[in-house]
Design a protein around this motif. Structure first.
Motif, PDB file in Angstrom:
ATOM      1  N   VAL A 149       0.871  -1.169   0.000  1.00 51.81           N
ATOM      2  CA  VAL A 149       0.000   0.000   0.000  1.00 51.81           C
ATOM      3  C   VAL A 149       0.915   1.228   0.000  1.00 51.81           C
ATOM      4  CG1 VAL A 149      -0.201  -0.059   2.523  1.00 51.81           C
ATOM      5  CG2 VAL A 149      -1.868   1.220   1.161  1.00 51.81           C
ATOM      6  N   SER A 150       0.666   2.150  -0.922  1.00 51.02           N
ATOM      7  CA  SER A 150       1.575   3.285  -1.080  1.00 51.02           C
ATOM      8  C   SER A 150       0.776   4.569  -1.278  1.00 51.02           C
ATOM      9  CB  SER A 150       2.520   3.067  -2.268  1.00 51.02           C
ATOM     10  OG  SER A 150       1.780   2.962  -3.479  1.00 51.02           O
ATOM     11  N   PHE A 151       1.425   5.673  -0.946  1.00 48.15           N
ATOM     12  CA  PHE A 151       0.838   6.999  -1.080  1.00 48.15           C
ATOM     13  C   PHE A 151       1.925   7.932  -1.601  1.00 48.15           C
ATOM     14  CE2 PHE A 151       0.435  11.248   0.801  1.00 48.15           C
ATOM     15  CZ  PHE A 151      -0.797  11.638   0.286  1.00 48.15           C
ATOM     16  N   GLN A 178       6.103  23.118  -2.444  1.00 52.57           N
ATOM     17  CA  GLN A 178       7.531  23.380  -2.575  1.00 52.57           C
ATOM     18  C   GLN A 178       8.181  22.524  -3.643  1.00 52.57           C
ATOM     19  OE1 GLN A 178       9.173  25.827  -0.988  1.00 52.57           O
ATOM     20  NE2 GLN A 178       7.155  26.387  -0.176  1.00 52.57           N
ATOM     21  N   ARG A 179       7.388  21.898  -4.512  1.00 47.01           N
ATOM     22  CA  ARG A 179       7.915  21.057  -5.588  1.00 47.01           C
ATOM     23  C   ARG A 179       8.770  19.921  -5.051  1.00 47.01           C
ATOM     24  NH1 ARG A 179       4.419  23.596  -6.997  1.00 47.01           N
ATOM     25  NH2 ARG A 179       4.193  24.912  -8.843  1.00 47.01           N
ATOM     26  N   ILE A 180       8.358  19.383  -3.923  1.00 49.24           N
ATOM     27  CA  ILE A 180       9.041  18.243  -3.322  1.00 49.24           C
ATOM     28  C   ILE A 180       8.090  17.056  -3.362  1.00 49.24           C
ATOM     29  CG2 ILE A 180      10.050  17.302  -1.216  1.00 49.24           C
ATOM     30  CD1 ILE A 180      10.891  20.114  -0.453  1.00 49.24           C
ATOM     31  N   GLY A 181       8.571  15.952  -3.865  1.00 48.92           N
ATOM     32  CA  GLY A 181       7.755  14.760  -3.931  1.00 48.92           C
ATOM     33  C   GLY A 181       7.910  13.907  -2.689  1.00 48.92           C
ATOM     34  N   LEU A 182       6.786  13.413  -2.193  1.00 48.42           N
ATOM     35  CA  LEU A 182       6.768  12.559  -1.011  1.00 48.42           C
ATOM     36  C   LEU A 182       6.211  11.199  -1.402  1.00 48.42           C
ATOM     37  CD1 LEU A 182       6.737  11.889   2.078  1.00 48.42           C
ATOM     38  CD2 LEU A 182       4.437  12.913   2.118  1.00 48.42           C
ATOM     39  N   ASN A 183       6.935  10.143  -1.052  1.00 52.59           N
ATOM     40  CA  ASN A 183       6.481   8.775  -1.298  1.00 52.59           C
ATOM     41  C   ASN A 183       6.554   7.991   0.006  1.00 52.59           C
ATOM     42  OD1 ASN A 183       6.270   8.138  -4.459  1.00 52.59           O
ATOM     43  ND2 ASN A 183       7.913   9.625  -4.121  1.00 52.59           N
ATOM     44  N   THR A 184       5.465   7.365   0.381  1.00 48.06           N
ATOM     45  CA  THR A 184       5.443   6.481   1.538  1.00 48.06           C
ATOM     46  C   THR A 184       4.794   5.172   1.130  1.00 48.06           C
ATOM     47  OG1 THR A 184       3.303   7.307   2.290  1.00 48.06           O
ATOM     48  CG2 THR A 184       5.266   8.416   3.142  1.00 48.06           C
ATOM     49  N   SER A 185       5.249   4.095   1.730  1.00 44.15           N
ATOM     50  CA  SER A 185       4.678   2.788   1.407  1.00 44.15           C
ATOM     51  C   SER A 185       4.884   1.837   2.577  1.00 44.15           C
ATOM     52  CB  SER A 185       5.321   2.201   0.139  1.00 44.15           C
ATOM     53  OG  SER A 185       6.706   2.008   0.318  1.00 44.15           O
ATOM     54  N   GLY A 186       3.957   0.922   2.690  1.00 44.42           N
ATOM     55  CA  GLY A 186       4.085  -0.191   3.625  1.00 44.42           C
ATOM     56  C   GLY A 186       3.896  -1.479   2.848  1.00 44.42           C
ATOM     57  N   TYR A 187       4.631  -2.510   3.210  1.00 41.75           N
ATOM     58  CA  TYR A 187       4.624  -3.702   2.378  1.00 41.75           C
ATOM     59  C   TYR A 187       4.929  -4.943   3.201  1.00 41.75           C
ATOM     60  CZ  TYR A 187       9.539  -2.300   2.507  1.00 41.75           C
ATOM     61  OH  TYR A 187      10.785  -1.893   2.925  1.00 41.75           O
ATOM     62  N   ALA A 188       4.474  -6.047   2.633  1.00 42.32           N
ATOM     63  CA  ALA A 188       4.836  -7.377   3.122  1.00 42.32           C
ATOM     64  C   ALA A 188       5.233  -8.195   1.911  1.00 42.32           C
ATOM     65  CB  ALA A 188       3.659  -8.020   3.856  1.00 42.32           C
ATOM     66  N   PHE A 189       6.349  -8.930   2.041  1.00 38.29           N
ATOM     67  CA  PHE A 189       6.961  -9.554   0.872  1.00 38.29           C
ATOM     68  C   PHE A 189       7.532 -10.906   1.276  1.00 38.29           C
ATOM     69  CE2 PHE A 189      10.997 -10.405  -1.234  1.00 38.29           C
ATOM     70  CZ  PHE A 189      10.678 -10.310  -2.580  1.00 38.29           C
ATOM     71  N   SER A 190       7.354 -11.871   0.412  1.00 40.67           N
ATOM     72  CA  SER A 190       7.992 -13.175   0.633  1.00 40.67           C
ATOM     73  C   SER A 190       8.451 -13.720  -0.703  1.00 40.67           C
ATOM     74  CB  SER A 190       7.025 -14.157   1.304  1.00 40.67           C
ATOM     75  OG  SER A 190       5.940 -14.468   0.455  1.00 40.67           O
ATOM     76  N   ARG A 191       9.592 -14.443  -0.684  1.00 40.22           N
ATOM     77  CA  ARG A 191      10.162 -14.933  -1.937  1.00 40.22           C
ATOM     78  C   ARG A 191      10.956 -16.203  -1.697  1.00 40.22           C
ATOM     79  NH1 ARG A 191      12.130 -12.957  -7.552  1.00 40.22           N
ATOM     80  NH2 ARG A 191      13.046 -14.926  -8.134  1.00 40.22           N
ATOM     81  N   PHE A 192      10.791 -17.142  -2.624  1.00 38.60           N
ATOM     82  CA  PHE A 192      11.603 -18.354  -2.624  1.00 38.60           C
ATOM     83  C   PHE A 192      12.835 -18.096  -3.488  1.00 38.60           C
ATOM     84  CE2 PHE A 192       7.417 -19.998  -1.605  1.00 38.60           C
ATOM     85  CZ  PHE A 192       7.687 -20.914  -0.590  1.00 38.60           C
ATOM     86  N   TYR A 193      13.972 -17.922  -2.852  1.00 39.84           N
ATOM     87  CA  TYR A 193      15.229 -17.783  -3.567  1.00 39.84           C
ATOM     88  C   TYR A 193      15.829 -19.174  -3.791  1.00 39.84           C
ATOM     89  CZ  TYR A 193      15.057 -12.758  -2.825  1.00 39.84           C
ATOM     90  OH  TYR A 193      14.683 -11.435  -2.846  1.00 39.84           O
ATOM     91  N   ALA A 209       8.703  -7.390   6.014  1.00 39.41           N
ATOM     92  CA  ALA A 209       7.568  -6.515   6.300  1.00 39.41           C
ATOM     93  C   ALA A 209       8.131  -5.208   6.815  1.00 39.41           C
ATOM     94  CB  ALA A 209       6.632  -7.137   7.325  1.00 39.41           C
ATOM     95  N   GLY A 210       7.668  -4.121   6.242  1.00 45.15           N
ATOM     96  CA  GLY A 210       8.207  -2.836   6.662  1.00 45.15           C
ATOM     97  C   GLY A 210       7.590  -1.694   5.900  1.00 45.15           C
ATOM     98  N   GLY A 211       8.314  -0.584   5.880  1.00 44.92           N
ATOM     99  CA  GLY A 211       7.835   0.612   5.218  1.00 44.92           C
ATOM    100  C   GLY A 211       8.981   1.435   4.675  1.00 44.92           C
ATOM    101  N   ARG A 212       8.618   2.365   3.770  1.00 44.74           N
ATOM    102  CA  ARG A 212       9.612   3.217   3.126  1.00 44.74           C
ATOM    103  C   ARG A 212       9.065   4.634   3.062  1.00 44.74           C
ATOM    104  NH1 ARG A 212      11.146   4.967  -2.098  1.00 44.74           N
ATOM    105  NH2 ARG A 212      13.403   4.960  -2.441  1.00 44.74           N
ATOM    106  N   VAL A 222      14.211   6.587   3.461  1.00 46.55           N
ATOM    107  CA  VAL A 222      14.393   5.893   4.735  1.00 46.55           C
ATOM    108  C   VAL A 222      13.603   4.597   4.661  1.00 46.55           C
ATOM    109  CG1 VAL A 222      14.120   6.001   7.228  1.00 46.55           C
ATOM    110  CG2 VAL A 222      14.660   8.085   5.952  1.00 46.55           C
ATOM    111  N   ARG A 223      14.242   3.501   5.055  1.00 48.16           N
ATOM    112  CA  ARG A 223      13.594   2.191   4.992  1.00 48.16           C
ATOM    113  C   ARG A 223      13.741   1.494   6.336  1.00 48.16           C
ATOM    114  NH1 ARG A 223      15.938  -2.850   2.368  1.00 48.16           N
ATOM    115  NH2 ARG A 223      17.726  -1.485   1.994  1.00 48.16           N
ATOM    116  N   ALA A 224      12.660   0.868   6.804  1.00 51.35           N
ATOM    117  CA  ALA A 224      12.688   0.097   8.049  1.00 51.35           C
ATOM    118  C   ALA A 224      11.949  -1.215   7.794  1.00 51.35           C
ATOM    119  CB  ALA A 224      12.041   0.865   9.189  1.00 51.35           C
ATOM    120  N   GLU A 225      12.603  -2.351   8.113  1.00 56.69           N
ATOM    121  CA  GLU A 225      12.036  -3.650   7.789  1.00 56.69           C
ATOM    122  C   GLU A 225      12.349  -4.671   8.880  1.00 56.69           C
ATOM    123  OE1 GLU A 225      12.621  -3.533   2.918  1.00 56.69           O
ATOM    124  OE2 GLU A 225      14.057  -4.586   4.194  1.00 56.69           O
TER     125      GLU A 225
END
Length: 987
Positions: A712-714, A722-737, A745-748, A765-768
């Motif tokens: 989910v992102s905004f 002020q011509r500054i772009g703001l991006n925020t997102s929260g996510y959950a991710f899983s992958r078979f490597y 799981a975290g946000g950006r 800034v990223r926290a996971e």
């Protein structure tokens, strides 16, 4: 008493207009008959005593319908505009007469009237005679065209009204329809239905053979290949021998014209093309040949300009690409036309008209190119008027106009208008397809002289404002008292009318200037000294309704009306001279200028956002050096938009060689407004709530065989104006490597700003929370170190440079990115990456198609030794090292890839078309590089391969990519994959 009225003394009617109360005259009536009718009319006048009153203007007491059988009276009355209880109007009666005739229900319509002495008026009587109804319509011999298509083309079918004239004209319509399908020998005859009263229509059709183009060839062409010329024409053989349209008799001539235009565009002005049609070996097959006489290739001897005054000839010649002694090329001439037009529009000559004229000389194959220039007047932009934005805020539109250079006081530049229109279209907030509504329109209005930059000033009626505040009537006296004007530097509210959320109500609300325009302020109407009053209620509502006595004006009693004096209108002064304050300056911006503004997407710079412009304020214009010619005038810009659906719910799937199969469920709103909360359940249902601020909201669920993702992102593209772009997102991710299973799981959180037109910077800034499991044991120490849950936080500033001509399929330009990331949490580590791409057009056809593109890519990354397993570098598969499996390249310990702390990758690729329409392209490439668990190179890999790129318009601009690569040099434990594919790929 009954009377058939045939005389109407008032109003006088135009000659030739039939009197509805007499009936429509026959179309075959001759002038002599008209004279007889006029004589009879005169006799009737004498007989009626020339009643000067007549029926017109008299009250209609009743309307009667006579003669209808199958058509109900209610359906007939629905076509009438005449109403009982109203005076009879001649134009209304004539409109009723035409309306009834146009229904094609009746063969005759007559209007008369009856006297109604009891009610003191007239009874209007419509006498109709119905046309017969068709019992059956038959198309004998029909096979190639369906009955339904023939009925739709002719309008003849069972249940419709019989019309002999229509039945006769249908013969030509049916024959034309067959010819369009390739049945050139089709014959059609009308057997029944031509007579009046016929209720049965019968056509006899002989279709004959269907002609089609069996083969197409070209004779005499040397400049263009046969394959290239086939892309210029429409007459082509059917696919697989039967799929496709038939032969069109007008097609070869039209194709010959296209071929001649293609030759003339590259300087072959004497080219001639003659289509020749021959019968093929089978019945219906045609062999189409285009015999071409190319003629000489013309070169340019001299380039001249006529009509220029404001710009010197030397300035006009700068930057031209078509020069003397070069072969004439229409594409180069068009580029020069654009360059010359931009020179003039840059100084506000929006009406400039440049007509290039090749003038033939006495020398064969040589022309002089003359540009005839009509400069027109020079204009500066006055006011910007926005219309149709029912949901989208005005400031969203204004910031896109400002980013394109359309600011009040700037030269009114057609190039900037085109750029602004493109930017608005790229928002996908408004209708752009004419089939879906009214596309975005920009119109120049209210042209005026240099002495009225702001246009006419409309002063609101303050008396009416106060009366409305006290709910007074206009007849009540109003005493006015003195009120001191506001100081020159006091903030002035701007009354801005915008559509209300309820479409039936348009409200006026007070908004600050900064909420409407870009930083620095958009010049508006001259400020009116405000009266110290507050709105009746905050938020939406009629702004003119203000409570009297707000701000402590009650003294001594709210029931008493203190006198108020209307202050005089203050003439606007130049900015910075005691009038409106100068716009705020950005750091490092010179006085009188606006800072550069970013584009629609603050995290992506592409060619649609490469629009340099010199932003200037009104104050700066006065100090510019004036070009030669007349003074500057002013004009306003009207921007009219129609809101388009901006929310989407998407279901889809994707496939890649390294990600497996995946499904997608996406809820996406491109014109989101976080603070536009619904005030009623209706606003939530009709789409007015949470829309209008130009923000973006996205919810994505993507389950798959290898990857599962929920995001989910905004995004706010203009934070605090002020011509500054703001991006925020929260996510959950899983992958078979290949070697372990990872969950995150975290946000950006990210901020971005564009500098100039090709450079932009981001800070993220990223926290996971990361969980690693599923690896085999025994395992390397790097696996055990990250086993279970670990916490990760990173700070990542980055700098980007991008001047590619296309962000998806570039053929020229470069891209460069520098990024540094510092990790904290369970692990502390630094990471630095740099990536570059360069694209060249090596060769192209004379018409600028069929480009051969050379692309080079390089990547270098280095990180600290404590970098965790899931943040290290890996390589392999598409966009990395083709010929190797996904994450198949890297240092291996105990048979498992532990990733590297240094990565060096490079690639060179050559792309060229396989078909003349550029839809299928081939690539040959070589990928090289390494991933090391240290800071020295020990194993360097090399692969070579080839691939196919397929561009399908239905799938968008990104092509399908299919590559085959073979490792030439590899490491001891590398995993290989020969074939890779990607749906939606770009290099």
């Amino acid at each position: 008493m009954s009377a058939s009225h045939r005389y109407r003394p008032h109003p006088p009617r135009t000659a030739g207009r039939p009197d509805p109360l007499v009936g429509e005259p026959s179309r075959s009536r001759r002038p002599a008959r008209r004279s007889v009718a006029a004589l009879a009319l005169g006799v009737c006048l004498v007989a009626l005593g020339a009643d000067a009153d007549g029926p017109y203007g008299r009250l209609v007491t009743e309307i009667r319908i006579q003669g209808n059988e199958s058509v109900s009276e209610s359906r007939i009355r629905a076509k009438l505009l005449t109403r009982t209880g109203r005076p009879l109007d001649p134009d209304t009666v004539e409109s009723d007469f035409r309306s009834l005739k146009n229904t094609q229900w009746f063969s005759h319509v007559r209007a008369t009237f009856l006297e109604d002495a009891d009610r003191g008026g007239i009874i209007l009587l419509y006498k109709v005679e119905e046309m017969p109804v068709l019992d059956a319509v038959e198309f004998r011999g029909r096979w190639a065209i369906s009955q339904k298509n023939l009925e739709e083309a002719t309008g003849l079918k069972a249940g419709a009204r019989a019309d002999g004239i229509r039945a006769q004209s249908a013969v030509a319509q049916i024959r034309r329809l067959y010819e369009e399908k390739g049945y050139l020998q089709a014959e059609v005859r009308l057997l029944e239905g031509a007579k009046a009263g016929d209720t049965r229509v019968v056509f006899e059709i002989f279709e004959g053979p269907k002609f089609k183009v069996g083969a197409v060839d070209f004779e005499g062409n040397t400049v263009f290949s046969d394959a290239t010329l086939k892309t210029k024409i429409q007459s082509k053989p059917p696919i697989l021998g039967f799929l496709g349209p038939g032969y069109n008799a007008e097609g070869p001539e039209e194709d010959a014209r296209r071929i001649v235009e293609a030759y003339q565009a590259i300087g072959y002005f004497e080219c001639q093309c003659t289509p020749v049609t021959r019968h093929g070996g089978r019945v219906g097959d045609l062999r189409l040949s285009f015999v071409i006489s190319e003629g000489p290739e013309y070169t340019v001897r001299d380039i001249r300009f006529e009509g220029q005054e404001m710009i010197t000839e030397q300035e006009l010649r700068e930057g031209l690409v078509l020069h003397s002694g070069q072969p004439f090329r229409d594409n180069l001439r068009q580029r020069d036309m654009l360059t010359l037009t931009e020179r003039y529009t840059a100084i506000g000559c929006i009406d400039v008209d440049i007509l290039p004229e090749p003038r033939f000389t006495d020398t064969p194959g040589v022309v002089d190119l003359v540009y005839n220039i009509n400069e027109g007047d020079r204009y500066l932009l006055g006011a910007i008027n926005i219309k149709g934005n029912e949901r989208t805020r005005a400031k969203v539109i204004l910031r896109e106009l400002a980013a394109a250079g359309l600011l009040p006081g700037e030269p009114l530049d057609g190039r900037r208008m085109e750029s602004a229109q493109k930017r608005l279209a790229n928002l996908n907030f408004f209708v752009t397809d004419p089939q879906q509504g009214e596309p975005i329109k920009m119109a120049i209005t209210n042209r005026r002289g240099p002495d009225t930059p702001y246009g006419e000033v409309a002063l609101p009626d303050l008396n009416e404002i106060v009366r409305q505040a006290r709910f007074q009537t206009p007849d009540e006296p109003l005493e006015l008292a003195q009120v001191q004007p506001a100081a020159a530097d006091a903030p002035v509210p701007l009354v801005h009318y915008q559509p209300a959320r309820d479409d039936s109500v348009r409200r006026a609300q007070f908004e600050e200037v900064d909420d409407l325009g870009p930083p620095g302020g958009v010049p508006d109407l001259p400020p009116i000294p405000p009266i110290d009053i507050e709105p009746l209620a905050p938020g939406d509502g009629p702004a003119a309704v203000a409570p009297f006595g707000s701000g402590g004006a009650f003294e001594p009693s709210p029931d008493a009306l203190p006198p108020i004096d209307v202050p005089p209108l203050v003439e606007p002064l130049p900015p910075g001279l005691g009038g409106r304050p100068m716009p705020p300056q950005a750091d490092g911006a010179p006085i009188g200028t606006f800072p550069s503004t970013p584009g629609m997407n603050f995290s992506d710079v592409g060619p649609d956002r490469q629009e340099p412009f010199p932003n200037r304020s009104f104050a700066d214009i006065a100090t510019q050096a004036e070009p030669r010619g007349s003074g500057r005038s002013f004009a306003d810009l009207d921007v009219e938009v129609q809101e388009a659906p901006t929310g989407r719910i998407l279901l889809g799937f994707g496939a890649t060689s390294f990600g497996g199969l995946s499904g997608n469920f996406i809820v996406h709103e491109r014109n989101f407004d976080l603070f536009n909360v619904p005030r009623s359940f209706r606003e939530l249902l009709n789409g007015q709530a949470f829309r209008g601020a130009g923000q973006e909201f996205r919810l994505e669920l993507s389950p798959g065989t290898q990857i599962n993702r929920a995001v989910v992102s905004f995004r706010e593209p203009d934070l605090f104006n002020q011509r500054i772009g703001l991006n925020t997102s929260g996510y959950a991710f899983s992958r078979f490597y290949p070697d372990f299973f990872e969950q995150r799981a975290g946000g950006r959180f990210a901020l971005g700003k564009q500098f100039g037109t090709q450079t932009y910077a981001d800070f993220a800034v990223r926290a996971e929370n990361v969980n690693v499991s599923g690896f085999q044991t025994p395992a390397p120490a790097e696996f055990y170190a990250v086993s279970g849950n670990t916490f990760l936080t990173t700070l990542r500033p980055s700098l980007h440079f991008d001047n590619r001509n296309d962000p998806f399929l570039p053929s020229n330009g470069s891209y460069l990115e520098f990024a540094y990331e510092q990790g904290f949490g369970t692990f502390t580590f630094p990471k630095f990456t740099v990536e570059g791409r360069q694209h060249f057009t090596v060769w192209q056809r004379p018409d600028m198609t069929g480009k051969h593109i050379l692309s080079m890519r390089g990547f270098f990354g280095i990180s600290g030794p404590d970098t965790p397993l899931y943040e290290r570098f890996y390589a392999g598969d598409f966009r990395s090292l083709r010929g190797f499996a996904y994450r198949g390249v890297g240092p291996y310990v105990l048979g498992q890839n532990v990733g590297g702390t240094m990565s060096l990758l490079g690639s060179i690729e050559y792309q060229f078309p396989l078909t003349a329409n550029d839809q299928f392209q081939m690539v040959v490439f070589s990928d090289t590089g390494t991933v090391e668990n240290g800071y020295s190179i020990t194993d360097y890999r090399v692969s070579v391969g080839t691939g196919l790129r397929v561009t399908l318009p239905a799938l968008g601009p990104l092509p399908l990519a299919f590559d085959i690569a073979f490792p030439v040099v590899k490491g001891p434990d590398d995993r290989e994959r020969i074939f890779t594919f990607f749906i939606g790929a770009f290099y």
